[in-house]
Structure formats: structure tokens, C-alpha cells
Design a protein around this motif. Sequence first.
Motif, PDB file in Angstrom:
ATOM      1  N   ASP A  43       0.873  -1.036  -0.038  1.00 53.68           N
ATOM      2  CA  ASP A  43       0.113  -0.034   0.216  1.00 53.68           C
ATOM      3  C   ASP A  43       0.927   1.406   0.055  1.00 53.68           C
ATOM      4  O   ASP A  43       2.021   1.139  -0.103  1.00 53.68           O
ATOM      5  N   ASP A  44       0.397   2.425   0.083  1.00 50.24           N
ATOM      6  CA  ASP A  44       1.169   3.599   0.016  1.00 50.24           C
ATOM      7  C   ASP A  44       2.221   3.610   1.141  1.00 50.24           C
ATOM      8  O   ASP A  44       3.202   4.040   0.941  1.00 50.24           O
ATOM      9  N   GLU A  45       1.700   3.164   2.198  1.00 53.71           N
ATOM     10  CA  GLU A  45       2.828   3.348   3.237  1.00 53.71           C
ATOM     11  C   GLU A  45       3.633   2.322   3.134  1.00 53.71           C
ATOM     12  O   GLU A  45       5.127   2.599   3.698  1.00 53.71           O
ATOM     13  N   ALA A  46       3.485   1.024   2.759  1.00 53.39           N
ATOM     14  CA  ALA A  46       4.727   0.184   2.694  1.00 53.39           C
ATOM     15  C   ALA A  46       5.657   0.599   1.464  1.00 53.39           C
ATOM     16  O   ALA A  46       6.599   0.608   1.631  1.00 53.39           O
ATOM     17  N   LEU A  47       4.944   1.385   0.365  1.00 49.23           N
ATOM     18  CA  LEU A  47       5.991   1.933  -0.490  1.00 49.23           C
ATOM     19  C   LEU A  47       6.771   3.021   0.158  1.00 49.23           C
ATOM     20  O   LEU A  47       8.036   3.025  -0.052  1.00 49.23           O
ATOM     21  N   HIS A  48       6.063   3.850   1.067  1.00 51.65           N
ATOM     22  CA  HIS A  48       6.724   5.074   1.572  1.00 51.65           C
ATOM     23  C   HIS A  48       8.093   4.593   2.409  1.00 51.65           C
ATOM     24  O   HIS A  48       9.180   4.679   2.257  1.00 51.65           O
ATOM     25  N   ARG A  49       7.757   3.276   3.124  1.00 48.83           N
ATOM     26  CA  ARG A  49       8.842   2.822   4.128  1.00 48.83           C
ATOM     27  C   ARG A  49       9.891   2.063   3.315  1.00 48.83           C
ATOM     28  O   ARG A  49      11.160   2.260   3.656  1.00 48.83           O
ATOM     29  N   THR A  50       9.411   1.607   2.265  1.00 48.90           N
ATOM     30  CA  THR A  50      10.447   0.718   1.351  1.00 48.90           C
ATOM     31  C   THR A  50      11.498   2.043   0.723  1.00 48.90           C
ATOM     32  O   THR A  50      12.614   1.970   0.723  1.00 48.90           O
ATOM     33  N   LEU A  51      10.945   2.992   0.260  1.00 43.00           N
ATOM     34  CA  LEU A  51      11.723   4.095  -0.342  1.00 43.00           C
ATOM     35  C   LEU A  51      12.548   4.915   0.418  1.00 43.00           C
ATOM     36  O   LEU A  51      13.751   5.117   0.080  1.00 43.00           O
ATOM     37  N   THR A  52      12.120   5.008   1.823  1.00 36.32           N
ATOM     38  CA  THR A  52      12.710   5.722   2.699  1.00 36.32           C
ATOM     39  C   THR A  52      13.702   5.090   3.553  1.00 36.32           C
ATOM     40  O   THR A  52      14.760   5.599   4.246  1.00 36.32           O
ATOM     41  N   THR A  53      13.616   3.668   3.662  1.00 34.93           N
ATOM     42  CA  THR A  53      14.408   3.143   4.585  1.00 34.93           C
ATOM     43  C   THR A  53      15.401   2.034   3.618  1.00 34.93           C
ATOM     44  O   THR A  53      16.196   1.675   4.165  1.00 34.93           O
ATOM     45  N   GLY A  54      15.009   1.634   2.521  1.00 37.00           N
ATOM     46  CA  GLY A  54      15.981   0.915   1.680  1.00 37.00           C
ATOM     47  C   GLY A  54      15.656  -0.439   2.262  1.00 37.00           C
ATOM     48  O   GLY A  54      16.702  -1.350   1.473  1.00 37.00           O
ATOM     49  N   ARG A  55      14.755  -0.769   2.820  1.00 36.09           N
ATOM     50  CA  ARG A  55      14.463  -2.152   3.229  1.00 36.09           C
ATOM     51  C   ARG A  55      13.073  -2.521   2.817  1.00 36.09           C
ATOM     52  O   ARG A  55      12.140  -1.618   3.067  1.00 36.09           O
ATOM     53  N   ALA A  56      13.015  -3.405   2.240  1.00 39.38           N
ATOM     54  CA  ALA A  56      11.595  -3.878   1.352  1.00 39.38           C
ATOM     55  C   ALA A  56      10.631  -4.085   2.274  1.00 39.38           C
ATOM     56  O   ALA A  56      10.977  -5.186   3.193  1.00 39.38           O
ATOM     57  N   THR A  57       9.557  -3.375   2.257  1.00 38.73           N
ATOM     58  CA  THR A  57       8.630  -3.441   3.202  1.00 38.73           C
ATOM     59  C   THR A  57       7.143  -3.824   2.402  1.00 38.73           C
ATOM     60  O   THR A  57       6.940  -2.925   1.457  1.00 38.73           O
ATOM     61  N   TYR A  58       6.583  -4.843   2.850  1.00 37.20           N
ATOM     62  CA  TYR A  58       5.231  -5.260   1.932  1.00 37.20           C
ATOM     63  C   TYR A  58       4.021  -5.079   3.106  1.00 37.20           C
ATOM     64  O   TYR A  58       4.266  -4.875   4.232  1.00 37.20           O
ATOM     65  N   TRP A  59       2.739  -5.143   2.499  1.00 36.34           N
ATOM     66  CA  TRP A  59       1.567  -5.499   3.172  1.00 36.34           C
ATOM     67  C   TRP A  59       1.304  -6.942   3.150  1.00 36.34           C
ATOM     68  O   TRP A  59       0.904  -7.410   2.040  1.00 36.34           O
ATOM     69  N   SER A  60       1.232  -7.611   4.508  1.00 37.00           N
ATOM     70  CA  SER A  60       0.730  -8.962   4.309  1.00 37.00           C
ATOM     71  C   SER A  60      -0.827  -8.800   4.113  1.00 37.00           C
ATOM     72  O   SER A  60      -1.313  -8.583   5.159  1.00 37.00           O
ATOM     73  N   ARG A  61      -1.225  -9.481   3.209  1.00 35.41           N
ATOM     74  CA  ARG A  61      -2.756  -9.592   3.020  1.00 35.41           C
ATOM     75  C   ARG A  61      -3.316 -10.908   4.131  1.00 35.41           C
ATOM     76  O   ARG A  61      -4.513 -10.415   4.429  1.00 35.41           O
TER      77      ARG A  61
END
Lengths: 118, 118
Positions: A43-61
Motif C-alpha cells: 500500500d502507500d505506506e509500505a512503498l513509503h517505508r521501502t523508499l525511505t528505509t531501503g528495506r523492502a516492506t510489504y503489506w501482508s494480506r
Amino acid sequence: MGPVSSNLDPEVADRLRRNEAGLVPAVVQEHGTGQVLMLAWMDDEALHRTLTTGRATYWSRSRQEYWVKGETSGHVQHVRSVAVDCDGDTLLVTVEQTGAACHTGNHTCFYTDLKVGQ
Amino acid sequence: MGPVSSNLDPEVADRLRRNEAGLVPAVVQEHGTGQVLMLAWMDDEALHRTLTTGRATYWSRSRQEYWVKGETSGHVQHVRSVAVDCDGDTLLVTVEQTGAACHTGNHTCFYTDLKVGQ
């Protein structure tokens, strides 16, 4: 919209075309080998965290929560680049993969070939 | 289930975990270069046609019809291999791409990089 409000750059957010759950699929490719490792959802926040931390972050459905890849397994993904596709509904995340990307222990989730041909 | 009943091999069909529209995402990768070209969607029948004809065939969500890639543009995809992922909800299709995969004329749909970092 995603499960929580997000600090994602509005210009990036404007590009995204999310599904009815507020998510876009993220194709994960290994830097160097070019191997496609997995597909996950952001989602938007997972992408935000991925882009800003450089650690791949997803939303677990299944768990309905954010999921920093490798947080429990140690099989982290350091993000090299993120691209959005032409119509904004898919992401391509290029990573340096530590260990196996797949929970089965395989390096990639795509280890089962189907038969092509008559 | 997909929009039409399908002749897909039941063993393959049993592996698939489809979304509420009866579809699974198909990541399309170029043979040789390893470039990820696009993401499209398949139902059982699209997968059946892809596996048996060797021509990448998708389900168009916007047009609600089957779509043989390149049928109008000439930018066909000859299928080298198809893999299903560990939990059966994503396909990886390896193709020989004629011309551009993207309707914009770009070789890949993923030509827009997002900024990674603080």
C-alpha cells in the motif's frame, strides 16, 4: 486507500492505481542475477517505508500487517531501485537478497515449471 | 472461477489460487536479457491457451476479453517457460519479445524510477 494514512510523496501517490484493497503488486527482482524472486503487495505506506528505509516492506494480506522482509528470517532485501509501470498499477523492486527469498528455503518462489507445448 | 470454463490441465488448475475475479498476476520476463517487461493477468483459460499455443495470452480486465499479446501491434511474445510460485497465486512467464512490450513504445513498462533514499 491503504490501511493507514501514509507519508508517501504526493507526486508518487498520484501515479499509483491501487486495487480495491488499496494495494499494488510489487515484483521483486534480484540485482545482478536478474532472477525474479517473488511477488508481494504494497500500500502507500509500505512503498513509503521501502523508499525511505531501503528495506523492502510489504503489506501482508494474510496477516493484515506491515512486513519488513527478513525481519524474522534474516533474509532481508536491500533495495537498489523501485520503478512504477506505465499505468501505475505495478511496482518493480530490485533488491540485494540475503539468503532465500522464498519461505520454502528456495532462492526464488518460482521454482515449479509448468509444461509448455502440446 | 474465470470468465469461461477452461480446458486447463486439472493438475495445473489445482495449483492455482485465484483472486476474487478468478485471475492470477503473470509477471513477464524477457528471455536472455532477464528484463521484467510487464505484468498482466490470466484466468485458467488464458493460461491454458498460453501453455498450449506458446503465444502469451492474457485476460484484459479493462476490455473483459482474451488478449493474445501482439495480435494487433505485432509485438508478440513467444513463450519459453511458465512457472507458478510456491503458493500458486502468481505466474512467471519467460518470453522472446518481438518489438516493444509496452503500449507506450518502451521496451519494458517499468521505465519510471522512483527515488530511493532520504
